[in-house]
Design a protein around this motif. Structure first.
Motif, PDB file in Angstrom:
ATOM      1  N   LEU A 179       1.020  -1.206  -0.151  1.00  0.00           N
ATOM      2  CA  LEU A 179       0.022   0.009   0.092  1.00  0.00           C
ATOM      3  C   LEU A 179       0.831   1.338   0.200  1.00  0.00           C
ATOM      4  O   LEU A 179       1.974   1.265   0.484  1.00  0.00           O
ATOM      5  N   PRO A 180       0.231   2.340  -0.674  1.00  0.00           N
ATOM      6  CA  PRO A 180       1.178   3.449  -0.585  1.00  0.00           C
ATOM      7  C   PRO A 180       0.838   4.231   0.774  1.00  0.00           C
ATOM      8  O   PRO A 180      -0.211   4.107   1.519  1.00  0.00           O
ATOM      9  N   LEU A 228       4.657   0.799   1.621  1.00  0.00           N
ATOM     10  CA  LEU A 228       4.717  -0.114   2.648  1.00  0.00           C
ATOM     11  C   LEU A 228       4.545  -1.665   1.988  1.00  0.00           C
ATOM     12  O   LEU A 228       3.291  -1.569   1.367  1.00  0.00           O
ATOM     13  N   HIS A 229       5.214  -2.518   2.281  1.00  0.00           N
ATOM     14  CA  HIS A 229       4.887  -4.111   2.029  1.00  0.00           C
ATOM     15  C   HIS A 229       4.594  -4.732   3.137  1.00  0.00           C
ATOM     16  O   HIS A 229       5.542  -4.680   4.053  1.00  0.00           O
ATOM     17  N   SER A 242       3.702  10.085   9.665  1.00  0.00           N
ATOM     18  CA  SER A 242       2.293  10.252   9.997  1.00  0.00           C
ATOM     19  C   SER A 242       1.558   9.162   9.243  1.00  0.00           C
ATOM     20  O   SER A 242       0.664   8.334   9.538  1.00  0.00           O
ATOM     21  N   SER A 243       1.998   9.317   7.764  1.00  0.00           N
ATOM     22  CA  SER A 243       1.473   8.701   6.826  1.00  0.00           C
ATOM     23  C   SER A 243       1.787   7.081   6.810  1.00  0.00           C
ATOM     24  O   SER A 243       1.062   6.228   6.761  1.00  0.00           O
ATOM     25  N   ASN A 244       3.167   6.989   7.158  1.00  0.00           N
ATOM     26  CA  ASN A 244       3.543   5.713   7.447  1.00  0.00           C
ATOM     27  C   ASN A 244       2.641   4.889   8.494  1.00  0.00           C
ATOM     28  O   ASN A 244       2.394   3.694   8.301  1.00  0.00           O
ATOM     29  N   ALA A 245       2.363   5.591   9.542  1.00  0.00           N
ATOM     30  CA  ALA A 245       1.621   5.063  10.683  1.00  0.00           C
ATOM     31  C   ALA A 245       0.084   4.708  10.423  1.00  0.00           C
ATOM     32  O   ALA A 245      -0.191   3.715  10.604  1.00  0.00           O
ATOM     33  N   ALA A 246      -0.478   5.532   9.603  1.00  0.00           N
ATOM     34  CA  ALA A 246      -1.712   5.455   9.171  1.00  0.00           C
ATOM     35  C   ALA A 246      -2.119   4.354   8.104  1.00  0.00           C
ATOM     36  O   ALA A 246      -2.657   3.312   8.492  1.00  0.00           O
ATOM     37  N   VAL A 294      -5.740  12.461   9.707  1.00  0.00           N
ATOM     38  CA  VAL A 294      -6.242  12.676   8.387  1.00  0.00           C
ATOM     39  C   VAL A 294      -5.719  11.751   7.335  1.00  0.00           C
ATOM     40  O   VAL A 294      -6.455  11.369   6.408  1.00  0.00           O
ATOM     41  N   PHE A 295      -4.621  11.143   7.821  1.00  0.00           N
ATOM     42  CA  PHE A 295      -4.344  10.160   6.680  1.00  0.00           C
ATOM     43  C   PHE A 295      -5.098   8.967   6.910  1.00  0.00           C
ATOM     44  O   PHE A 295      -5.450   7.943   5.914  1.00  0.00           O
ATOM     45  N   VAL A 296      -5.656   8.576   8.226  1.00  0.00           N
ATOM     46  CA  VAL A 296      -6.464   7.368   8.599  1.00  0.00           C
ATOM     47  C   VAL A 296      -7.807   7.551   7.748  1.00  0.00           C
ATOM     48  O   VAL A 296      -8.302   6.666   6.989  1.00  0.00           O
TER      49      VAL A 296
END
Length: 298
Positions: free
Chosen positions: A10-11, A46-47, A107-111, A143-145
């Motif tokens: 996923l991106p 992320l894989h 933050s995007s990685n975490a979401a 916001v990313f979630v």
């Protein structure tokens, strides 16, 4: 019967703050703000591979961040603890977004991790539940979630979905990292911008939007000021977040390509298109815009 999914790629897209007003400072040190978040069709990837032993294994290691402090690992462990989940995951990060760039990479990685593992581990949490968990990792995680361009207030966690224009951008990184804390602790930072309504912000549009952090960042980081001066000579340009990245709003992709050809070797730049639906949610098949009540957190 369909077998459970065991892998997922996923991106983790970048975000821009199309505008950012600092309206106050709370007793706990956090700053009150008003901002417009929009995603880009560019970011990390992320894989995920399912493990049945509960271990969380992230590769490659990032020299700037201890593995256990990485928001990817922290998000995965938080989800395990919250749900009492005994499953684990191998996670591989293809890092493209600069750290300390104001693009929301961590933050995007975490979401992306929360949404991916909620799916792979079949936990069944709603976006609202995942956003609530993610907020403890960072104010930008919700916001990313939720995955839709948004008007944000509070410390950035109170979200209302919006539709913004979706131009091409050139994003320029001046080759340095900006420490967010140093910007927010700077005595000269403007913290008293009057509150405005979302409607007024949207009505004003891109020409009226500004970032209250920009002057402070340029004063403290001459490299950012130099890059801003150069890019502003080619197209309307603004700092995103607390920087260091700058973005120029363009009329078309051809203009973006023309600017990229002129970027010096000391800087890194890329072109991207603005997105109101996050590429993460497009990849997950979440094509329904969240209702206002789902996306707001108080």
């Amino acid at each position: 019967m369909t077998a459970p999914q065991t892998t997922l790629t996923l991106p983790a897209p970048a975000k821009l703050n199309r505008m950012l007003h600092i309206t106050g400072r709370r007793a706990d040190g956090y700053h009150e703000l008003q901002t417009l978040f929009q995603f880009l069709d560019h970011g990390d990837t992320l894989h995920f591979s399912l493990r049945d032993d509960g271990k969380i294994h992230l590769t490659p290691a990032l020299p700037e961040v201890a593995t256990e402090a990485n928001l990817i690992v922290r998000a995965a462990r938080m989800l395990q603890t919250d749900r009492g989940c005994r499953l684990g995951a191998d996670i591989r990060l293809d890092k493209r977004l600069p750290m300390g760039g104001g693009l929301g990479g961590g933050s995007s990685n975490a979401a992306t991790t929360l949404l991916a593992l909620n799916h792979l581990w079949q936990l069944g949490l709603s976006q609202a539940q995942l956003a609530e968990l993610g907020l403890s990792l960072g104010a930008d995680v919700p916001v990313f979630v939720h995955g839709h361009a948004a008007w944000a207030e509070g410390i950035g966690e109170r979200l209302t979905p919006v539709e913004l224009d979706t131009p091409w951008f050139v994003v320029l990184h001046p080759g340095i990292a900006v420490a967010t804390a140093s910007v927010f602790n700077a005595p000269q930072l403007t913290r008293d911008t009057p509150h405005i309504s979302m409607a007024r912000a949207l009505q004003g549009g891109a020409p009226a939007w500004r970032n209250d952090c920009q002057a402070t960042v340029c004063e403290r980081y001459p490299e950012v000021a130099k890059a801003l001066d150069w890019l502003s000579g080619l197209a309307p340009t603004m700092l995103t977040g607390t920087g260091a990245c700058l973005f120029a709003r363009l009329t078309d992709e051809r203009q973006a390509d023309s600017i990229l050809q002129r970027v010096g070797s000391d800087w890194h730049a890329f072109k991207a298109k603005g997105c109101n639906l996050s590429p993460l949610h497009a990849a997950l098949g979440c094509h329904v815009t969240p209702a206002k009540g789902q996306a707001e957190h108080h």
